[in-house]
Scaffold this motif. Structure first.
Motif, short mmCIF file in Angstrom:
data_model
loop_
_atom_site.label_atom_id
_atom_site.label_comp_id
_atom_site.label_asym_id
_atom_site.label_seq_id
_atom_site.Cartn_x
_atom_site.Cartn_y
_atom_site.Cartn_z
N ALA A 85 90.07 13.70 21.54
CA ALA A 85 89.53 14.40 22.55
C ALA A 85 88.48 15.59 22.14
O ALA A 85 87.45 15.79 22.63
N GLY A 143 89.95 10.78 27.37
CA GLY A 143 91.49 10.56 27.86
C GLY A 143 91.92 9.28 27.59
O GLY A 143 93.02 9.03 27.42
N THR A 186 94.71 19.74 24.97
CA THR A 186 93.33 19.32 25.17
C THR A 186 92.53 20.58 25.91
O THR A 186 91.42 20.62 25.62
N TYR A 224 89.86 13.37 32.37
CA TYR A 224 90.62 13.27 31.31
C TYR A 224 92.01 12.87 31.88
O TYR A 224 92.46 11.74 31.60
#
Length: 289
Positions: free
Chosen positions: A76, A97, A251, A264
């Motif tokens: 990510a 993702g 993330t 994501y």
């Protein structure tokens, strides 16, 4: 905010045993299992990002390879870098993702050996984990790659040893800050999982919540659940694809400026569906295991 802190202090005082156990297990997990490999991968990824930026390289397959090799949350992170340098392109936002998955080192040393205990062949396990990622990445690149990115309009800087050392110093500083931040999330979610398990040791809903919260604890729950091997493998590769709520929070913490968390999560669900379909086909239809 004060009321939230007071509530948390009350919870800590009442549930001091599971909280302390969670902190200890989180520290052990992070210090012994996650940090050693994570810190080095962060440094290497940061150096790679700076070199790619300096040379104006926007090849999307570099993002995929980096995500495959370095693990959470570097996949990510490098996608957020891609979006930062290509704001007109949706590719990085749509890949984050998919390629933000466990590294081969984590899968082999922890998942395959400690969790699955080599109940299937290693090539099969890695194929079940990474083939859906490659397929989804290929489709995403076909749909969202901006062909104009092939143009090279940025000035190239000559390769200079001082520049490499500068990249290294920046990478170390950034990696220390990010690694400590992610360590805090691992410990906090370890505490949450321990509190849930304290109240729901025989509760299926509690076990499911704990399974989805944090990948390392979730994998341990699968191992200790006493379920058939086929289901164990299926639940393991699904959790590897999803990563857990803790990874989503990590993330969001380091990539939210350039990565849409809603997208994501959607990508994670798509990857889980593809992984589930492929694993089900191999295990239950073709009976390969």
């Amino acid at each position: 905010m004060i009321s939230i802190i007071l509530i948390l202090l009350f919870v800590f005082s009442v549930l001091s045993v599971p909280v302390c156990h969670g902190v200890i297990s989180g520290l052990y997990l992070y210090g012994m299992k996650i940090f050693p490999g994570l810190f080095i991968s962060f440094i290497l990824t940061n150096i790679l990002v700076r070199i790619l930026q300096q040379k104006n390289i926007n090849n999307p397959w570099i993002l995929v390879i980096t995500g495959l090799m370095t693990g959470f949350p570097n996949g990510a992170y490098i996608c957020s870098w891609y979006n930062k340098n290509n704001p007109e392109n949706r590719l990085g936002d749509m890949l984050a993702g998919i390629i933000n998955i466990p590294s081969p080192a984590f899968l082999i040393s922890y998942v395959y050996i400690n969790i699955l205990e080599k109940c299937i062949s290693l090539p099969m396990f890695l194929a079940l984990t990474y083939t859906p990622v490659i397929l989804c990445s290929y489709m995403t690149i076909l749909l969202f790659r901006n062909k104009d990115n092939k143009k090279d309009n940025a000035p190239h800087i000559k390769n200079d040893k001082k520049l490499i050392f500068h990249f290294f110093e920046e990478a170390v500083d950034s990696s220390i800050n990010t690694a400590l931040k992610l360590g805090a999330y691992v410990i906090i979610f370890s505490v949450i999982v321990n509190i849930i398990m304290h109240f729901s040791q025989s509760n299926t809903a509690g076990l499911l919540i704990s399974y989805l919260f944090e990948i390392s604890n979730g994998l341990a729950i699968i191992k200790n659940a006493g379920i058939p091997m086929n289901i164990t493998v299926l639940l393991t590769v699904l959790l590897d694809a999803f990563g857990g709520v803790c990874i989503i929070m990590q993330t969001k913490s380091i990539c939210s400026s350039y990565i849409s968390i809603k997208k994501y999560i959607y990508q994670k669900l798509v990857l889980c569906i593809v992984t589930l379909a492929m694993t089900y086909l191999l295990i239950y239809v073709l009976n390969i295991l």
